[in-house]
Write an enzyme that holds these catalytic residues in place. Structure first.
Site, short mmCIF file in Angstrom:
data_model
loop_
_atom_site.label_atom_id
_atom_site.label_comp_id
_atom_site.label_asym_id
_atom_site.label_seq_id
_atom_site.Cartn_x
_atom_site.Cartn_y
_atom_site.Cartn_z
N ARG A 1 37.23 34.36 40.55
CA ARG A 1 37.99 35.20 41.48
C ARG A 1 37.27 35.35 42.81
NH1 ARG A 1 42.14 37.73 38.59
NH2 ARG A 1 41.66 38.34 36.47
N GLU B 1 51.16 40.31 45.84
CA GLU B 1 50.84 39.56 44.62
C GLU B 1 50.05 38.32 45.00
OE1 GLU B 1 50.11 39.25 41.74
OE2 GLU B 1 51.77 38.88 40.37
N ASP B 2 49.27 37.81 44.06
CA ASP B 2 48.48 36.61 44.34
C ASP B 2 49.33 35.34 44.33
OD1 ASP B 2 48.89 36.70 41.59
OD2 ASP B 2 46.79 36.46 41.05
N LYS C 1 44.68 41.90 38.70
CA LYS C 1 43.51 41.95 39.55
C LYS C 1 43.60 40.90 40.64
CE LYS C 1 40.85 42.99 35.39
NZ LYS C 1 40.01 42.39 34.35
N GLY C 2 44.50 39.94 40.45
CA GLY C 2 44.53 38.75 41.29
C GLY C 2 44.72 38.99 42.78
N ASP D 1 54.52 32.20 39.98
CA ASP D 1 54.55 31.00 39.15
C ASP D 1 55.90 30.93 38.43
OD1 ASP D 1 53.95 28.82 37.61
OD2 ASP D 1 52.46 29.81 36.36
N ASP E 1 41.99 33.81 38.90
CA ASP E 1 40.96 33.50 37.92
C ASP E 1 41.35 32.39 36.96
OD1 ASP E 1 42.95 35.20 36.55
OD2 ASP E 1 41.57 35.05 34.86
N PHE F 1 47.32 24.46 38.46
CA PHE F 1 46.57 25.69 38.22
C PHE F 1 45.45 25.82 39.25
CE2 PHE F 1 43.85 28.75 36.14
CZ PHE F 1 44.78 29.64 35.65
N VAL F 2 45.45 26.95 39.96
CA VAL F 2 44.47 27.15 41.03
C VAL F 2 43.60 28.38 40.75
CG1 VAL F 2 45.82 26.02 42.84
CG2 VAL F 2 46.19 28.44 42.40
P1 IMP Z 1 54.23 34.52 36.79
O1 IMP Z 1 54.59 35.80 36.08
O2 IMP Z 1 54.37 33.34 35.90
O3 IMP Z 1 54.95 34.34 38.10
O4 IMP Z 1 52.70 34.54 37.05
C1 IMP Z 1 52.10 35.48 37.80
C2 IMP Z 1 50.68 35.69 37.36
O5 IMP Z 1 50.14 34.62 36.60
C3 IMP Z 1 49.81 35.78 38.59
O6 IMP Z 1 49.72 37.11 39.01
C4 IMP Z 1 48.50 35.20 38.12
O7 IMP Z 1 47.67 36.23 37.63
C5 IMP Z 1 48.86 34.26 37.00
N1 IMP Z 1 48.86 32.86 37.47
C6 IMP Z 1 49.92 32.05 37.65
N2 IMP Z 1 49.57 30.85 38.10
C7 IMP Z 1 48.23 30.88 38.23
C8 IMP Z 1 47.25 29.92 38.69
O8 IMP Z 1 47.54 28.77 39.08
N3 IMP Z 1 45.95 30.33 38.67
C9 IMP Z 1 45.58 31.57 38.26
N4 IMP Z 1 46.45 32.49 37.84
C10 IMP Z 1 47.76 32.16 37.82
MG MG Z 2 45.55 36.14 36.23
#
Ligand code: IMP
Ligand code: MG
Length: 184
Positions: free
Chosen positions: A167, A98-99, A42-43, A102, A161, A154-155
């Site tokens: 959100r 994508e939001d 949803k991000g 990470d 969210d 963490f943001v």
């Molecule tokens: P990744 O798979 O670890 O790259 O993370 C991607 C997903 O993790 C994103 O689409 C977010 O939904 C969530 N995410 C990662 N870091 C944050 C953050 O700092 N705040 C909120 N959601 C996060």
């Molecule tokens: Mg999320």
């Protein structure tokens, strides 16, 4: 909600300016290509809707929902598709919106999954890219468009969210420590 925020990292105006720039770049690149813009739910929903409003070319949109996080703030390492695309992507030019990147698990999984369906091209547009001190904490993902690079914190806000909330903040911020501590 605002009272839970310790620091505004990226304000509303700055966000909108950058989104406009990205929209301009995407419009130039995808002119005459009828791209398919994929929103990762949803991000990315706020980012994607602002982005496409600023793109003045013909395009289609679709949505995909994957999960890699539960309520926790650390990735479980497991990605699964909750909602798949409705549109057939064979031969299409796609942009995954994508939001945040990470660990890179989500985007890495998405790109691999969608590539198997033989689109013409896939590019990735992420609003935020987290910079890691330890490069082993992030998979190498080829990202074509990045809104902002941020430090490894963490943001929340503008789609992102914490435990389902925040959100709808119009900016990217960092919550006060006590908010994170209240959730187990
Ligand atoms: P990744 O798979 O670890 O790259 O993370 C991607 C997903 O993790 C994103 O689409 C977010 O939904 C969530 N995410 C990662 N870091 C944050 C953050 O700092 N705040 C909120 N959601 C996060
Ligand atoms: Mg999320």
């Amino acid at each position: 909600m605002n009272k839970d925020v310790k620091e505004v990292l990226i304000g509303e105006e700055k966000l909108q300016q950058r989104v406009s720039q990205l929209a301009k770049e995407l419009s130039a690149h995808y002119k005459d290509k009828n791209p398919l813009i994929i929103c990762v739910l949803k991000g990315a929903v706020l980012f994607m809707s602002d982005l496409i409003k600023k793109m003045d070319i013909p395009l289609e949109i679709d949505f995909m929902s994957v999960s890699s996080y539960g309520s926790e703030m650390v990735s479980s390492g497991v990605v699964k598709i909750i909602k798949d695309l409705d549109i057939t992507i064979t031969g299409r030019d796609m942009v995954i919106v994508e939001d945040i990147l990470d660990t890179g698990l989500t985007l890495n999984y998405l790109i691999r999954t969608l590539e198997e369906r033989a689109p013409n091209s896939i590019k990735v547009c992420t609003l935020l890219l987290k910079e890691k001190d330890d490069p082993n904490m992030q998979l190498h993902v080829k990202v074509d468009y990045v809104g902002f690079t941020i430090r490894d914190e963490f943001v929340v806000g503008y789609g992102l969210d914490f435990d389902g909330y925040y959100r709808n903040l119009p900016y990217i911020g960092i919550l006060k420590e006590e908010i994170y501590k209240n959730v187990n």
